[in-house]
Design a protein around this motif. Structure first.
Motif, PDB file in Angstrom:
ATOM      1  N   CYS A  95       2.324  -2.844   1.626  1.00  0.00           N
ATOM      2  CA  CYS A  95       2.028  -2.203   0.337  1.00  0.00           C
ATOM      3  C   CYS A  95       2.901  -0.964   0.185  1.00  0.00           C
ATOM      4  O   CYS A  95       3.203  -0.296   1.165  1.00  0.00           O
ATOM      5  CB  CYS A  95       0.577  -1.754   0.262  1.00  0.00           C
ATOM      6  SG  CYS A  95      -0.636  -3.003   0.602  1.00  0.00           S
ATOM      7  N   LYS A 103       6.105  -5.675 -15.234  1.00  0.00           N
ATOM      8  CA  LYS A 103       5.323  -6.716 -14.564  1.00  0.00           C
ATOM      9  C   LYS A 103       6.217  -7.782 -13.949  1.00  0.00           C
ATOM     10  O   LYS A 103       5.933  -8.341 -12.921  1.00  0.00           O
ATOM     11  CB  LYS A 103       4.338  -7.368 -15.547  1.00  0.00           C
ATOM     12  CG  LYS A 103       3.216  -6.441 -15.945  1.00  0.00           C
ATOM     13  CD  LYS A 103       2.357  -6.100 -14.754  1.00  0.00           C
ATOM     14  CE  LYS A 103       1.227  -5.178 -15.154  1.00  0.00           C
ATOM     15  NZ  LYS A 103       0.565  -4.578 -14.027  1.00  0.00           N
ATOM     16  N   ASP A 134       1.427  -8.974  -5.444  1.00  0.00           N
ATOM     17  CA  ASP A 134       0.567  -8.511  -6.526  1.00  0.00           C
ATOM     18  C   ASP A 134       0.939  -7.075  -6.850  1.00  0.00           C
ATOM     19  O   ASP A 134       1.333  -6.315  -5.956  1.00  0.00           O
ATOM     20  CB  ASP A 134      -0.900  -8.607  -6.109  1.00  0.00           C
ATOM     21  CG  ASP A 134      -1.845  -8.277  -7.256  1.00  0.00           C
ATOM     22  OD1 ASP A 134      -1.596  -8.767  -8.379  1.00  0.00           O
ATOM     23  OD2 ASP A 134      -2.816  -7.531  -7.032  1.00  0.00           O
ATOM     24  N   THR A 136      -0.313  -3.573  -9.172  1.00  0.00           N
ATOM     25  CA  THR A 136      -1.181  -2.827 -10.071  1.00  0.00           C
ATOM     26  C   THR A 136      -0.330  -1.705 -10.660  1.00  0.00           C
ATOM     27  O   THR A 136       0.873  -1.643 -10.408  1.00  0.00           O
ATOM     28  CB  THR A 136      -2.403  -2.254  -9.313  1.00  0.00           C
ATOM     29  OG1 THR A 136      -1.936  -1.292  -8.358  1.00  0.00           O
ATOM     30  CG2 THR A 136      -3.199  -3.358  -8.626  1.00  0.00           C
ATOM     31  N   ASP A 137      -0.956  -0.816 -11.387  1.00  0.00           N
ATOM     32  CA  ASP A 137      -0.197   0.283 -11.983  1.00  0.00           C
ATOM     33  C   ASP A 137       0.425   1.213 -10.945  1.00  0.00           C
ATOM     34  O   ASP A 137       1.433   1.846 -11.206  1.00  0.00           O
ATOM     35  CB  ASP A 137      -1.087   1.110 -12.915  1.00  0.00           C
ATOM     36  CG  ASP A 137      -1.441   0.349 -14.187  1.00  0.00           C
ATOM     37  OD1 ASP A 137      -0.697  -0.589 -14.543  1.00  0.00           O
ATOM     38  OD2 ASP A 137      -2.467   0.691 -14.814  1.00  0.00           O
ATOM     39  N   ASP A 138      -0.178   1.300  -9.769  1.00  0.00           N
ATOM     40  CA  ASP A 138       0.337   2.255  -8.783  1.00  0.00           C
ATOM     41  C   ASP A 138       0.567   1.686  -7.386  1.00  0.00           C
ATOM     42  O   ASP A 138       0.840   2.427  -6.457  1.00  0.00           O
ATOM     43  CB  ASP A 138      -0.579   3.473  -8.694  1.00  0.00           C
ATOM     44  CG  ASP A 138      -1.993   3.115  -8.282  1.00  0.00           C
ATOM     45  OD1 ASP A 138      -2.299   1.912  -8.138  1.00  0.00           O
ATOM     46  OD2 ASP A 138      -2.802   4.037  -8.112  1.00  0.00           O
ATOM     47  N   GLU A 139       0.490   0.352  -7.238  1.00  0.00           N
ATOM     48  CA  GLU A 139       0.682  -0.242  -5.914  1.00  0.00           C
ATOM     49  C   GLU A 139       1.288  -1.642  -6.020  1.00  0.00           C
ATOM     50  O   GLU A 139       0.887  -2.436  -6.862  1.00  0.00           O
ATOM     51  CB  GLU A 139      -0.674  -0.324  -5.211  1.00  0.00           C
ATOM     52  CG  GLU A 139      -0.613  -0.873  -3.814  1.00  0.00           C
ATOM     53  CD  GLU A 139      -1.980  -0.840  -3.150  1.00  0.00           C
ATOM     54  OE1 GLU A 139      -2.477  -1.929  -2.812  1.00  0.00           O
ATOM     55  OE2 GLU A 139      -2.540   0.267  -2.981  1.00  0.00           O
ATOM     56  N   TYR A 140       2.240  -1.914  -5.146  1.00  0.00           N
ATOM     57  CA  TYR A 140       2.824  -3.251  -5.023  1.00  0.00           C
ATOM     58  C   TYR A 140       2.469  -3.773  -3.640  1.00  0.00           C
ATOM     59  O   TYR A 140       2.689  -3.087  -2.639  1.00  0.00           O
ATOM     60  CB  TYR A 140       4.347  -3.208  -5.196  1.00  0.00           C
ATOM     61  CG  TYR A 140       4.978  -4.572  -5.246  1.00  0.00           C
ATOM     62  CD1 TYR A 140       5.065  -5.262  -6.443  1.00  0.00           C
ATOM     63  CD2 TYR A 140       5.474  -5.182  -4.095  1.00  0.00           C
ATOM     64  CE1 TYR A 140       5.632  -6.541  -6.498  1.00  0.00           C
ATOM     65  CE2 TYR A 140       6.034  -6.446  -4.143  1.00  0.00           C
ATOM     66  CZ  TYR A 140       6.112  -7.113  -5.350  1.00  0.00           C
ATOM     67  OH  TYR A 140       6.665  -8.368  -5.403  1.00  0.00           O
TER      68      TYR A 140
END
Length: 161
Positions: A95, A103, A134, A136-140
């Motif tokens: 992560c 996206k 996956d 999110t707005d603040d994590e890959y």
């Protein structure tokens, strides 16, 4: 075997792991990125060759470092976990922090960049595994799962290919 002994054994049986994590730990430090690793397994349980492990870790961590360098210093972090999950599968969870990424990320197709994720995916598939990413707005997050085959299963699966 305690975690410290397991780590010592792992690093000596899988020297590529030691080299890759040391290299990227130093690179993260140079770029003010908090880099944390968690290793919870024995080296003999790793179902892939050291070379393949280096391809996977090197490309994943390279992508993480590049993504983090685009963020404010206070927002930079990478977490790498390697373990055997409850289903007896070899897992790599990686992560990193992100902010406002599209996206759908288009690869840079210049000669120097753009094939890392493809290399990881091909290496994971070669080892009969799967890769999921996956965002999110603040994590890959990238999760890799590879089955642990005994020697008999491994030789039979290689004959079929």
């Amino acid at each position: 075997m305690c975690i410290r002994d397991s780590l010592f054994s792992f690093q000596h049986r899988k020297p590529g792991y030691r080299l890759i994590t040391k290299q990227y730990s130093n690179l993260a430090k140079e770029n003010s990125i908090v880099f944390s690793t968690s290793l919870n397994l024995e080296a003999v349980r790793i179902p892939i060759e050291d070379y393949d492990l280096c391809i996977i870790l090197g490309n994943l961590l390279d992508n993480c470092i590049n993504a983090c360098k685009k963020l404010a210093v206070s927002d930079r972090w990478i977490k790498l976990s390697i373990y055997i999950d409850a289903y007896d599968k070899f897992r790599i969870d990686c992560c990193n922090s992100t902010k406002n990424l599209p996206k759908k990320i288009k690869p840079d197709t210049s000669l120097e960049h753009g094939f890392g994720t493809t290399n990881v995916d091909q290496t994971v598939k070669k080892n009969r595994g799967m890769m999921i990413s996956d965002m999110t707005d603040d994590e890959y997050t990238t999760i890799i799962s590879i089955p642990i085959l005994d020697l008999k299963q491994k030789s039979n699966s290689q004959k079929k290919c």
